[in-house]
Design a protein around this motif. Structure first.
Motif, PDB file in Angstrom:
ATOM      1  N   LYS A 108      74.963  17.920 -46.382  1.00 57.27           N
ATOM      2  CA  LYS A 108      74.904  19.188 -45.670  1.00 57.27           C
ATOM      3  C   LYS A 108      74.913  20.347 -46.673  1.00 57.27           C
ATOM      4  CE  LYS A 108      75.403  16.784 -41.882  1.00 57.27           C
ATOM      5  NZ  LYS A 108      74.254  16.483 -41.012  1.00 57.27           N
ATOM      6  N   LEU A 109      73.866  21.140 -46.653  1.00 56.00           N
ATOM      7  CA  LEU A 109      73.775  22.300 -47.537  1.00 56.00           C
ATOM      8  C   LEU A 109      74.067  23.575 -46.741  1.00 56.00           C
ATOM      9  CD1 LEU A 109      70.549  21.416 -49.578  1.00 56.00           C
ATOM     10  CD2 LEU A 109      72.925  20.988 -50.203  1.00 56.00           C
ATOM     11  N   ARG A 110      74.876  24.456 -47.313  1.00 57.89           N
ATOM     12  CA  ARG A 110      75.185  25.728 -46.672  1.00 57.89           C
ATOM     13  C   ARG A 110      74.129  26.768 -47.034  1.00 57.89           C
ATOM     14  NH1 ARG A 110      80.528  26.757 -45.356  1.00 57.89           N
ATOM     15  NH2 ARG A 110      79.642  28.626 -44.415  1.00 57.89           N
ATOM     16  N   THR A 111      73.990  27.767 -46.204  1.00 59.88           N
ATOM     17  CA  THR A 111      73.092  28.878 -46.509  1.00 59.88           C
ATOM     18  C   THR A 111      73.941  30.075 -46.924  1.00 59.88           C
ATOM     19  OG1 THR A 111      73.086  29.470 -44.156  1.00 59.88           O
ATOM     20  CG2 THR A 111      71.250  28.141 -44.941  1.00 59.88           C
ATOM     21  N   LEU A 112      73.547  30.680 -48.077  1.00 63.14           N
ATOM     22  CA  LEU A 112      74.294  31.801 -48.637  1.00 63.14           C
ATOM     23  C   LEU A 112      73.405  33.038 -48.704  1.00 63.14           C
ATOM     24  CD1 LEU A 112      76.021  30.059 -51.711  1.00 63.14           C
ATOM     25  CD2 LEU A 112      76.855  30.192 -49.355  1.00 63.14           C
ATOM     26  N   HIS A 113      74.038  34.197 -48.722  1.00 65.40           N
ATOM     27  CA  HIS A 113      73.336  35.446 -48.968  1.00 65.40           C
ATOM     28  C   HIS A 113      73.023  35.521 -50.460  1.00 65.40           C
ATOM     29  CE1 HIS A 113      73.360  40.149 -48.679  1.00 65.40           C
ATOM     30  NE2 HIS A 113      72.158  39.638 -48.848  1.00 65.40           N
ATOM     31  N   LYS A 114      71.741  35.631 -50.798  1.00 69.24           N
ATOM     32  CA  LYS A 114      71.328  35.608 -52.202  1.00 69.24           C
ATOM     33  C   LYS A 114      71.998  36.709 -53.010  1.00 69.24           C
ATOM     34  CE  LYS A 114      67.160  35.313 -55.053  1.00 69.24           C
ATOM     35  NZ  LYS A 114      65.668  35.314 -55.051  1.00 69.24           N
TER      36      LYS A 114
END
Length: 278
Positions: A30-36
């Motif tokens: 499971k990969l999280r999504t981050l604010h670049k």
């Protein structure tokens, strides 16, 4: 092993109290999504399409859209009652068939079955009967508010229940686009293909197959971690009005103290003359 369902299953007059345990597990990474910009996790909120405001869980109801924009709202009490009425029923094996008659496209999810208290002998009876007859049982069961069609079979001396799709849940193969209707191959091409298949034919050994992508992804993650190629999420400063309790109490006391009036200057004493008696 975690028990995810309790009940009983029967065939004829034989009733077996059982427990279900999930037989497979999802090992996807499971990969999280981050604010670049700041590497903080992205938050997904439930927002009303009309009010454009975030909706709290207690403000959400479930409904069925019977036509575009029109819904039938279903109360949680009604759904819970319906679910319990069906889940509490004994699961009955309604047919016995040969597993070869069931195409693999129907299979969905597997559950191990273990006997509950007092069900050991009946469990063994069903297991032995299925082995000797080389048949599998077809049953219906309600799991997570959905009635499932299921196959009951023997796997490594354990009874397994495998949920299968209903026929109307399997899309028609005839609807798949661009499938050639005729085999336009030569005999030489066919013979060569069959020869290649024969050369690659072996006994099925599931242990020799591994998820190479998952392994490579884990190695990439670990190498980046070891090389300190990591980021730290920015944290949001939370404004606070909390002050020292004693200071706040003292300030309150000072603010409510009655103000002292300025002291008046002392009055000068005046000398009094004593009249001498004649």
């Amino acid at each position: 092993m975690h028990t995810m369902w309790k009940g009983s299953i029967s065939f004829g007059l034989v009733n077996i109290p059982i427990k279900l345990h999930t037989a497979t597990e999802d090992k996807d990474i499971k990969l999280r999504t981050l604010h670049k910009k700041c590497h903080a996790p992205i938050k997904y909120e439930k927002v009303c399409t009309v009010c454009e405001e975030e909706v709290k869980p207690e403000e959400i109801v479930r409904a069925y859209e019977y036509t575009k924009g029109k819904f039938v709202v279903l109360d949680e009490e009604d759904l819970e009652k319906l679910r319990k009425e069906n889940e509490e029923k004994a699961v009955e094996i309604i047919d016995f068939v040969k597993i070869e008659e069931i195409d693999p496209i129907y299979f969905e999810r597997s559950y191990y079955m273990s006997p509950n208290e007092g069900g050991g002998k009946a469990y063994s009876l069903l297991r032995k009967a299925l082995e000797e007859s080389q048949k599998v049982g077809i049953a219906k069961i309600v799991i997570r508010s959905k009635e499932q069609l299921a196959v009951i079979r023997v796997y490594e001396n354990t009874l397994v229940m495998e949920t299968i799709h209903y026929p109307d849940e399997v899309r028609k193969a005839a609807d798949v686009p661009n499938v050639p209707s005729e085999d336009k191959v030569t005999k030489k091409e066919l013979d060569t293909a069959i020869l290649l298949i024969d050369q690659l034919t072996s006994a099925f050994e599931p242990e020799k197959y591994t998820d190479e992508y998952r392994t490579a992804l884990l190695e990439l993650i670990e190498s980046k971690r070891q090389g300190k190629d990591t980021v730290t999420a920015a944290t949001k400063e939370v404004a606070t009005n909390v002050t020292d309790l004693m200071a706040a109490l003292q300030a309150s006391i000072d603010r409510t103290k009655p103000k002292k009036t300025a002291a008046a200057p002392p009055r000068k004493k005046t000398a009094t003359k004593v009249k001498k008696e004649a």
